[in-house]
Design an enzyme around this catalytic site. Structure first.
Site, short mmCIF file in Angstrom:
data_model
loop_
_atom_site.label_atom_id
_atom_site.label_comp_id
_atom_site.label_asym_id
_atom_site.label_seq_id
_atom_site.Cartn_x
_atom_site.Cartn_y
_atom_site.Cartn_z
N GLU A 86 0.84 -1.21 0.00
CA GLU A 86 0.00 0.00 0.00
C GLU A 86 0.87 1.25 0.00
O GLU A 86 2.08 1.19 0.20
CB GLU A 86 -0.90 0.03 1.25
CG GLU A 86 -2.24 -0.66 1.10
CD GLU A 86 -3.25 0.12 0.28
OE1 GLU A 86 -2.88 1.16 -0.31
OE2 GLU A 86 -4.42 -0.29 0.23
N ASN A 125 -9.97 5.49 2.20
CA ASN A 125 -9.05 5.28 1.08
C ASN A 125 -9.13 6.42 0.08
O ASN A 125 -9.95 7.33 0.19
CB ASN A 125 -9.37 3.96 0.36
CG ASN A 125 -8.50 2.81 0.82
OD1 ASN A 125 -7.29 2.95 0.95
ND2 ASN A 125 -9.11 1.67 1.08
N ASP A 130 -9.58 1.61 -3.98
CA ASP A 130 -8.47 1.62 -3.02
C ASP A 130 -7.66 2.90 -3.25
O ASP A 130 -8.24 3.96 -3.46
CB ASP A 130 -7.63 0.35 -3.18
CG ASP A 130 -6.96 -0.08 -1.88
OD1 ASP A 130 -6.57 0.80 -1.09
OD2 ASP A 130 -6.81 -1.29 -1.64
#
Length: 296
Positions: free
Chosen positions: A23, A154, A203
């Protein structure tokens, strides 16, 4: 979804690490290096584009996101706190821990606005109940709770003129846009911007130099480029089911780096997507913007 779509653009693997939940990719122009995290490992990663070497620092708890810091090092959102991190020594300096008394909560996606404030959201890591908050860390190190009621925060990103902030609560399958006041860091009301189709959820995001939003669709096998009006401009299909974040990097900011995940994928699924968990790179034909750094 059992088979990967055919890639629409050449995709290259960067380095040889495989993340459980990669991430928060961020490019450091001064270092010609890419930072990102593996939330579950938990670790901060750094890939040096000049040498090709990758380095990892193990974190003491889950790590949700990182951002560059103007004075050097990184801002890190750990499970229960925000801290400053010095890669040269590995030292962590705690800054704020607003939900430390709630062990089920953790920080997730984070990014700096163009004024140098660090924004980061929290979530219930156990139940995904809508109990998370969006926080803003000012240059003075004061942490301000801006909004609440989120399940998985997100997609934090800002338009080139900083008048629009993008944000998603992933389990709502929607990216929202907000009027943004750069001077004081305040938000207007949320407006619907774009939607994903289940099981794909929005995301991590980034904005390119033309003001288009790029979003990694977890469980969607793709990255989508949205025009400023929210319409889909382009779909880049990927050979992995779970892309998680994206950012532009390289000397000309013309390479799109994409982090990915392997979490909860079985052996058969992993065999069909050998690049799952890898850091990926592709050249989409557009350029990004320099990533803002934390001013404090």
């Amino acid at each position: 979804m059992t088979a990967a779509p055919r890639p629409a653009a050449p995709v290259a693997r960067v380095g040889d690490l495989t993340d459980e939940l990669g991430e928060s990719a961020v490019w450091s122009p001064g270092e010609a290096a890419l930072y990102w995290v593996d939330i579950r490992c938990p670790a901060i990663r750094r890939w040096d584009s000049r040498s090709g070497a990758t380095r990892s620092w193990t974190m003491p708890e889950l790590v949700g996101s990182v951002a560059l810091r103007r004075s050097g090092g990184l801002v890190v959102a750990l499970r229960h706190s925000i801290a400053f991190f010095d890669p040269s020594t590995g030292a962590l300096e705690p800054v704020a821990a607003p939900e430390a008394e709630r062990p089920e909560m953790r920080f997730n996606d984070g990014r700096c606005d163009r004024q140098g404030r660090f924004w980061c959201g929290t979530m219930n890591n156990d139940t995904r109940a809508p109990e998370g908050s969006l926080y803003r860390l000012d240059a003075s190190h004061e942490l301000v709770q801006v909004a609440g009621g989120f399940s998985i925060p997100n997609s934090l990103a800002w338009s080139p003129d900083a008048r629009t902030m993008y944000f998603a609560d992933s389990l709502r399958y929607e990216i929202s846009s907000y009027d943004f006041d750069l001077e004081n860091g305040s938000l207007g009301a949320a407006q619907p911007f774009a939607w994903t189709q289940p099981p794909a959820i929005p995301d991590g995001s980034t904005v390119d130099a033309d003001g288009y939003l790029w979003n990694a669709e977890y469980d969607g096998w793709r990255v989508v480029r949205y025009a400023p009006d929210g319409t889909i401009d382009r779909i880049v299909e990927l050979p992995v089911q779970r892309p998680t974040s994206c950012t532009f990097g390289g000397a000309d900011l013309d390479v799109l780096y994409v982090t990915t995940a392997t979490q909860r994928l079985g052996a058969a699924e992993l065999a069909r997507q050998p690049l799952a968990g890898a850091l990926l790179a592709l050249e989409p034909g557009v350029r990004g913007l320099p990533e803002p750094s934390y001013a404090g």
